[in-house]
Design a protein around this motif. Sequence first.
Motif, PDB file in Angstrom:
ATOM      1  N   LEU A  76       0.827  -1.198   0.000  1.00 39.42           N
ATOM      2  CA  LEU A  76       0.000   0.000   0.000  1.00 39.42           C
ATOM      3  C   LEU A  76       0.865   1.254   0.000  1.00 39.42           C
ATOM      4  N   PRO A  77       0.533   2.217  -0.854  1.00 40.26           N
ATOM      5  CA  PRO A  77       1.269   3.482  -0.825  1.00 40.26           C
ATOM      6  C   PRO A  77       0.958   4.256   0.443  1.00 40.26           C
ATOM      7  N   LEU A  78       1.956   4.957   0.944  1.00 36.21           N
ATOM      8  CA  LEU A  78       1.780   5.755   2.153  1.00 36.21           C
ATOM      9  C   LEU A  78       1.977   7.234   1.836  1.00 36.21           C
ATOM     10  N   PRO A  79       1.256   8.105   2.528  1.00 31.08           N
ATOM     11  CA  PRO A  79       1.422   9.538   2.293  1.00 31.08           C
ATOM     12  C   PRO A  79       2.743  10.045   2.841  1.00 31.08           C
ATOM     13  N   ALA A  80       3.065  11.262   2.454  1.00 38.61           N
ATOM     14  CA  ALA A  80       4.302  11.886   2.902  1.00 38.61           C
ATOM     15  C   ALA A  80       4.213  12.299   4.365  1.00 38.61           C
ATOM     16  N   LEU A  81       5.345  12.670   4.901  1.00 36.12           N
ATOM     17  CA  LEU A  81       5.454  13.178   6.274  1.00 36.12           C
ATOM     18  C   LEU A  81       4.461  14.309   6.504  1.00 36.12           C
ATOM     19  N   TRP A 161       4.068   6.103  13.112  1.00 42.52           N
ATOM     20  CA  TRP A 161       3.101   5.195  12.534  1.00 42.52           C
ATOM     21  C   TRP A 161       3.775   4.741  11.250  1.00 42.52           C
ATOM     22  N   SER A 162       3.089   4.180  10.304  1.00 39.11           N
ATOM     23  CA  SER A 162       3.794   3.611   9.155  1.00 39.11           C
ATOM     24  C   SER A 162       4.417   4.653   8.225  1.00 39.11           C
ATOM     25  N   ARG A 163       3.856   5.839   8.145  1.00 40.39           N
ATOM     26  CA  ARG A 163       4.480   6.867   7.300  1.00 40.39           C
ATOM     27  C   ARG A 163       5.681   7.465   8.036  1.00 40.39           C
ATOM     28  N   PRO A 164       6.569   8.157   7.324  1.00 37.10           N
ATOM     29  CA  PRO A 164       7.751   8.737   7.979  1.00 37.10           C
ATOM     30  C   PRO A 164       7.403   9.924   8.861  1.00 37.10           C
ATOM     31  N   VAL A 171       7.071   0.962   8.676  1.00 39.79           N
ATOM     32  CA  VAL A 171       6.932  -0.027   7.610  1.00 39.79           C
ATOM     33  C   VAL A 171       5.665   0.271   6.810  1.00 39.79           C
ATOM     34  N   PRO A 172       5.701   0.114   5.514  1.00 37.14           N
ATOM     35  CA  PRO A 172       4.463   0.190   4.735  1.00 37.14           C
ATOM     36  C   PRO A 172       3.612  -1.038   5.034  1.00 37.14           C
TER      37      PRO A 172
END
Length: 352
Positions: A76-81, A161-164, A171-172
């Motif tokens: 799954l894609p994750l959003p940016a910081l 959380w999973s995003r930076p 982790v994604p």
Amino acid sequence: MFPVFDGHNDILLRLYNAPEKREAIWLTGEGKGHLDLPRMKKGGFAGGFFAIYIPSPHDDDGIDYQQLMENPPFLLPLPALIPASEALPVAWAMANHFLWMERASAGAFKLVRSVAEIRANMAQGVISGILHMEGAEAIGPDLDALHAFHAMGLRSLGPVWSRPTVFGHGVPFAFPSTPDTGAGLTEAGKRLVRECNALKIMVDLSHINEKGFDDVAAISDAPLVATHSNAHAVTQSSRNLTDRQLAVIAESGGMVGLNYATSFLRRDGKQSADMDWTDVLAHLDHLLAKLGEDHVGLGSDFDGATIPQGIGDVTGQPALQQAMLDHGYGEALVKKISSENWLRLLERTWGA
């Protein structure tokens, strides 16, 4: 059956998303979600960690995340910081909801800062709440906000959380995948861990990637804890812990809380709630074998995940306990997993 002290829930996100319904969500129950005060009492929920979580701004990105997780393999894609300036108002609102929950409960629910308070509440039938932060987006690299939230009652924090974040990388959501997915802690992240140690704020390793895990292990002087994570040897999700990571946690005298999220429990990585107890018990067996019976607890992820149909919501926790008993766990071990291991871990982390 036995009181449950739980490693993770997301009811504060439900309150944040519908503040106009918070009385119904918390006090009387609206027939949705996994938690409310009446069902917590019915299900033997003695207390737990209540997460401040900054929601990701991807609700309108056109991606069907649920469908992807129903059809492994997936990444799954994750959003940016998310910068602290955007995250802080959200975190502040959730903390305010947490304090409101205490006021509105008429003595049935109390914020706690010590194990002595938890034990006293359990003796009186009062539910205990620990303020936790799942991802430290709301805290800037100067760490000033950490001290403000600590004064408010914050006693547990996951750097990511999973995003930076400015502190490290999560982790994604991926299956199959290892947790070795990127770089470790930043210099700000290392300062954050040291300051949490100084303030006796528990550092949560759930969601952090493997290199970040190793950095925390090298820096922290407290037991290593993953509040809501499972065994990678059973389900090869990026969110689960490898045997090497479990060995590091065991060496520190730390602990892992079993996550009820189906995609981290099911061997096939699917999100479907249509499952029996087989994979749930396989994770518990593996965690107990690697950590020992004093270092495994429960970390439901209520209101933040799809959970097995056999549990359903917080009132289903006695069914999980019965499954453990039927599997051959003695009453003493089920009591440890249900609450006592968490309390002893917090004594080792916070002191009395």
